[in-house]
Scaffold this motif. Structure first.
Motif, PDB file in Angstrom:
ATOM      1  N   VAL A 319       0.867  -1.179   0.000  1.00 31.75           N
ATOM      2  CA  VAL A 319       0.000   0.000   0.000  1.00 31.75           C
ATOM      3  C   VAL A 319       0.906   1.232   0.000  1.00 31.75           C
ATOM      4  O   VAL A 319       1.406   1.657   1.045  1.00 31.75           O
ATOM      5  CB  VAL A 319      -0.948   0.012   1.216  1.00 31.75           C
ATOM      6  CG1 VAL A 319      -1.838   1.252   1.176  1.00 31.75           C
ATOM      7  CG2 VAL A 319      -1.814  -1.245   1.238  1.00 31.75           C
ATOM      8  N   PHE A 320       1.147   1.773  -1.178  1.00 26.56           N
ATOM      9  CA  PHE A 320       2.024   2.929  -1.373  1.00 26.56           C
ATOM     10  C   PHE A 320       3.404   2.708  -0.760  1.00 26.56           C
ATOM     11  O   PHE A 320       4.026   3.644  -0.260  1.00 26.56           O
ATOM     12  CB  PHE A 320       1.379   4.199  -0.804  1.00 26.56           C
ATOM     13  CG  PHE A 320       0.008   4.460  -1.360  1.00 26.56           C
ATOM     14  CD1 PHE A 320      -0.210   4.494  -2.725  1.00 26.56           C
ATOM     15  CD2 PHE A 320      -1.074   4.666  -0.522  1.00 26.56           C
ATOM     16  CE1 PHE A 320      -1.466   4.720  -3.247  1.00 26.56           C
ATOM     17  CE2 PHE A 320      -2.347   4.895  -1.029  1.00 26.56           C
ATOM     18  CZ  PHE A 320      -2.543   4.917  -2.405  1.00 26.56           C
ATOM     19  N   GLY A 321       3.860   1.462  -0.791  1.00 28.31           N
ATOM     20  CA  GLY A 321       5.177   1.151  -0.248  1.00 28.31           C
ATOM     21  C   GLY A 321       6.182   0.717  -1.297  1.00 28.31           C
ATOM     22  O   GLY A 321       7.302   0.336  -0.959  1.00 28.31           O
ATOM     23  N   ARG A 322       5.792   0.748  -2.575  1.00 24.21           N
ATOM     24  CA  ARG A 322       6.650   0.362  -3.690  1.00 24.21           C
ATOM     25  C   ARG A 322       7.132  -1.076  -3.580  1.00 24.21           C
ATOM     26  O   ARG A 322       8.156  -1.465  -4.154  1.00 24.21           O
ATOM     27  CB  ARG A 322       7.829   1.340  -3.835  1.00 24.21           C
ATOM     28  CG  ARG A 322       7.372   2.771  -4.020  1.00 24.21           C
ATOM     29  CD  ARG A 322       8.496   3.740  -4.315  1.00 24.21           C
ATOM     30  NE  ARG A 322       8.992   3.601  -5.679  1.00 24.21           N
ATOM     31  CZ  ARG A 322       9.810   4.491  -6.259  1.00 24.21           C
ATOM     32  NH1 ARG A 322      10.195   5.568  -5.581  1.00 24.21           N
ATOM     33  NH2 ARG A 322      10.239   4.315  -7.487  1.00 24.21           N
ATOM     34  N   GLY A 323       6.366  -1.873  -2.819  1.00 23.75           N
ATOM     35  CA  GLY A 323       6.728  -3.279  -2.678  1.00 23.75           C
ATOM     36  C   GLY A 323       6.670  -4.031  -3.995  1.00 23.75           C
ATOM     37  O   GLY A 323       7.498  -4.913  -4.264  1.00 23.75           O
ATOM     38  N   GLY A 324       5.695  -3.684  -4.832  1.00 21.16           N
ATOM     39  CA  GLY A 324       5.596  -4.360  -6.119  1.00 21.16           C
ATOM     40  C   GLY A 324       6.820  -4.128  -6.987  1.00 21.16           C
ATOM     41  O   GLY A 324       7.322  -5.046  -7.650  1.00 21.16           O
ATOM     42  N   GLU A 325       7.332  -2.903  -6.998  1.00 22.07           N
ATOM     43  CA  GLU A 325       8.526  -2.596  -7.788  1.00 22.07           C
ATOM     44  C   GLU A 325       9.731  -3.390  -7.289  1.00 22.07           C
ATOM     45  O   GLU A 325      10.543  -3.891  -8.075  1.00 22.07           O
ATOM     46  CB  GLU A 325       8.825  -1.100  -7.707  1.00 22.07           C
ATOM     47  CG  GLU A 325       7.728  -0.201  -8.267  1.00 22.07           C
ATOM     48  CD  GLU A 325       8.006   1.262  -7.985  1.00 22.07           C
ATOM     49  OE1 GLU A 325       9.169   1.681  -8.121  1.00 22.07           O
ATOM     50  OE2 GLU A 325       7.063   1.983  -7.596  1.00 22.07           O
ATOM     51  N   GLU A 326       9.837  -3.502  -5.972  1.00 17.75           N
ATOM     52  CA  GLU A 326      10.982  -4.212  -5.405  1.00 17.75           C
ATOM     53  C   GLU A 326      10.909  -5.708  -5.703  1.00 17.75           C
ATOM     54  O   GLU A 326      11.928  -6.346  -5.994  1.00 17.75           O
ATOM     55  CB  GLU A 326      11.060  -3.928  -3.905  1.00 17.75           C
ATOM     56  CG  GLU A 326      11.387  -2.462  -3.624  1.00 17.75           C
ATOM     57  CD  GLU A 326      11.350  -2.091  -2.146  1.00 17.75           C
ATOM     58  OE1 GLU A 326      11.122  -2.987  -1.313  1.00 17.75           O
ATOM     59  OE2 GLU A 326      11.550  -0.894  -1.831  1.00 17.75           O
ATOM     60  N   LEU A 327       9.707  -6.278  -5.664  1.00 13.70           N
ATOM     61  CA  LEU A 327       9.576  -7.695  -5.996  1.00 13.70           C
ATOM     62  C   LEU A 327       9.900  -7.951  -7.466  1.00 13.70           C
ATOM     63  O   LEU A 327      10.465  -8.995  -7.815  1.00 13.70           O
ATOM     64  CB  LEU A 327       8.165  -8.190  -5.692  1.00 13.70           C
ATOM     65  CG  LEU A 327       7.767  -8.323  -4.221  1.00 13.70           C
ATOM     66  CD1 LEU A 327       6.475  -9.116  -4.102  1.00 13.70           C
ATOM     67  CD2 LEU A 327       8.855  -8.983  -3.387  1.00 13.70           C
ATOM     68  N   GLU A 328       9.520  -7.015  -8.326  1.00 17.62           N
ATOM     69  CA  GLU A 328       9.842  -7.185  -9.746  1.00 17.62           C
ATOM     70  C   GLU A 328      11.348  -7.249  -9.966  1.00 17.62           C
ATOM     71  O   GLU A 328      11.840  -8.055 -10.775  1.00 17.62           O
ATOM     72  CB  GLU A 328       9.231  -6.039 -10.552  1.00 17.62           C
ATOM     73  CG  GLU A 328       7.717  -6.126 -10.685  1.00 17.62           C
ATOM     74  CD  GLU A 328       7.112  -4.915 -11.370  1.00 17.62           C
ATOM     75  OE1 GLU A 328       6.040  -5.073 -11.967  1.00 17.62           O
ATOM     76  OE2 GLU A 328       7.711  -3.818 -11.303  1.00 17.62           O
ATOM     77  N   VAL A 329      12.093  -6.425  -9.239  1.00 15.68           N
ATOM     78  CA  VAL A 329      13.562  -6.456  -9.337  1.00 15.68           C
ATOM     79  C   VAL A 329      14.097  -7.797  -8.852  1.00 15.68           C
ATOM     80  O   VAL A 329      14.953  -8.419  -9.492  1.00 15.68           O
ATOM     81  CB  VAL A 329      14.182  -5.292  -8.531  1.00 15.68           C
ATOM     82  CG1 VAL A 329      15.704  -5.443  -8.448  1.00 15.68           C
ATOM     83  CG2 VAL A 329      13.818  -3.960  -9.153  1.00 15.68           C
ATOM     84  N   LEU A 330      13.588  -8.259  -7.714  1.00 14.24           N
ATOM     85  CA  LEU A 330      14.049  -9.534  -7.161  1.00 14.24           C
ATOM     86  C   LEU A 330      13.730 -10.687  -8.108  1.00 14.24           C
ATOM     87  O   LEU A 330      14.562 -11.566  -8.343  1.00 14.24           O
ATOM     88  CB  LEU A 330      13.404  -9.769  -5.792  1.00 14.24           C
ATOM     89  CG  LEU A 330      13.755  -8.764  -4.693  1.00 14.24           C
ATOM     90  CD1 LEU A 330      12.891  -8.992  -3.462  1.00 14.24           C
ATOM     91  CD2 LEU A 330      15.240  -8.860  -4.330  1.00 14.24           C
TER      92      LEU A 330
END
Length: 485
Positions: A319-330
């Motif tokens: 929730v507005f934590g940019r977690g999705g972007e970080e998982l995509e990198v991983l």
């Protein structure tokens, strides 16, 4: 008879009762609970009592329990390895205990530690894994409290792990004949991600990982990254899973706003790295971009080195934590990852301010939005957000409070719509400021509101004045006007 409870320590044992005779004296509810546990252990149960409750009689009728009708007779103890006195008659319980003592048969008298030569502990069961807790009979409620604590902390993956290790017991003993080597192997298993794989339902992967450890092919520990929601600030709002993960971390990449109270839950020898983005800095957009790139680089660096990396985020990672972007990198680099949800600010700050986000009389929908969007010129759908009978929970809106107010009013939301600002929600320094939509910008300026703060717009915001329960009462608009004058 036994010594006074607490005067000498008890010697803990786990009894192998399969096929062995156990006598239960009594046919009521207490006896029924004891019988159930004994049957689970495979005991051959004989129950002696003049009458039985229906639940016990059903077991007798099914042939699972033998019934001896009448009052207690010492002959009932024949062939018994253990006896449980579970009647509501103290004289009968004492007679059972005395007869068992004379025959050197272990006896448990329910709720009477002095008469018992054996006490039944509070237990936490996870498949073949059992944790037994005893206070020596002196403080049974303390033992039960500890059991409840452990029940919450030990999830079902421990059952799966115990079952898996039991299945491979002979292989493990053959592979590691030396006790010291075997102990080191089990330490590697516990430190590995096998438990996490089982928790995620990946039983085959967990089994393969165990086989790799047995074959000693896993020469380097496999790194991984766990995104953990730290909640809004109150460490008491961390989930149990989050606490377990923090105790396993080698490296913690944490936001600037994650407080010391939360960080104190991290394993003591873990490396803590502050990777927070500081709002309001010059050229903030570029600074945020550079910081996010550094976070990606750190996650990859430490995970590739075989470490367990915890990316600790305020609120919830998704929730507005940019977690999705970080998982995509991983994912693009083949790094294993997991997500542990956290209580997001919209839920926590509203709850701690006494503001129900939905209410049958005031709001039938909830919009969770951010005032800080990607730098592409896109604006929120102000027309949709300005509709009545809904609640807006606005993240990162402090600096844009005046603009938010003007846009909502321009698109039809009335100037008298209640608003609330929750600063440092759930923390000891929490402040709540209330007013109306047309005063939103002045409320922020007059009270010098700082991030983190959540803006709540909608009829429910007015309920903060009557439903507040945490911290100081909300500061009303009138207070702000007087301070400005």
């Amino acid at each position: 008879m036994s010594a006074t409870p607490g005067s000498t320590p008890l010697f803990p044992l786990f009894l192998h009762l399969r096929g062995r005779r156990v006598l239960v004296v009594g046919g009521g509810l207490v006896a029924r609970r004891k019988i159930a546990a004994l049957l689970d252990a495979g005991a051959n149960v004989r129950v002696g009592a003049p009458e039985l409750i229906d639940a016990v009689q059903t077991l007798v009728d099914a042939g699972r329990v033998e019934h001896v009708r009448g009052t207690f007779d010492t002959a009932w103890l024949d062939d018994a390895w253990l006896v449980v006195a579970a009647t509501d008659d103290a004289s009968v319980n004492r007679a059972v205990a005395d007869a068992a003592e004379a025959r050197r048969i272990w006896a448990n008298v329910v709720d009477d530690a002095e008469l018992s030569s054996v006490q039944v502990p509070a237990r936490v069961e996870r498949g073949p894994l059992q944790v037994a807790i005893s206070s020596g009979g002196g403080a049974p409620m303390l033992a039960r409290h500890l059991r409840e604590t452990l029940e919450a902390q030990l999830d079902e993956s421990w059952s799966s792990l115990a079952t898996l290790l039991t299945r491979y017991r002979r292989v493990i003993r053959a592979r590691f004949a030396d006790v010291g080597a075997r102990r080191a192997f089990f330490e590697r298993v516990i430190a590995s991600d096998i438990g996490d794989l089982l928790r995620a339902g990946r039983d085959r992967d967990a089994r393969d990982r165990l086989r790799a450890l047995l074959a000693d092919t896993a020469t380097q520990r496999r790194g991984r990254v766990i995104l953990v929601g730290a909640g809004p600030g109150d460490a008491g709002l961390l989930t149990l899973r989050a606490l377990r993960v923090l105790s396993q971390a080698d490296v913690v990449l944490h936001d600037h706003l994650v407080g010391d109270d939360v960080l104190s839950r991290v394993r003591r020898d873990a490396e803590l790295i502050d990777v927070g983005k500081h709002a309001g800095a010059a050229n903030a957009s570029m600074a945020h971009h550079d910081t996010q790139a550094r976070i990606h680089a750190l996650m990859l660096e430490h995970a590739k080195a075989g470490r367990t990396v915890v990316r600790l985020k305020g609120g919830d990672p998704f929730v507005f934590g940019r977690g999705g972007e970080e998982l995509e990198v991983l994912a693009s680099h083949g790094i294993d990852f997991e997500v542990v949800p956290g209580i997001t600010a919209a839920l926590a700050c509203a709850a701690y301010a006494g503001i129900p986000l939905t209410h049958r009389e005031h709001a039938q929908s909830l919009h969770v939005v951010t005032a800080h969007a990607k730098d592409d010129g896109n604006e929120p759908d102000w027309a949709a957000l300005a509709k009545p009978r809904q609640t807006l929970a606005i993240y990162m809106g402090v600096a844009a409070a005046s603009r938010i107010s003007a846009r909502l009013i321009a698109h039809g939301l009335t100037v008298s719509t209640p608003v609330a600002i929750v600063e440092n929600g759930s923390r000891p320094t929490q402040r709540v400021v209330t007013g109306t939509l047309d005063s939103l910008g002045s409320l922020v300026d007059t009270h010098a509101v700082q991030s983190p703060a959540l803006l709540i717009v909608g009829e429910v915001a007015a309920l903060a004045t009557t439903l507040h329960w945490f911290g100081a009462p909300p500061l009303p608009r009138e207070h702000a006007l007087q301070a400005a004058a």
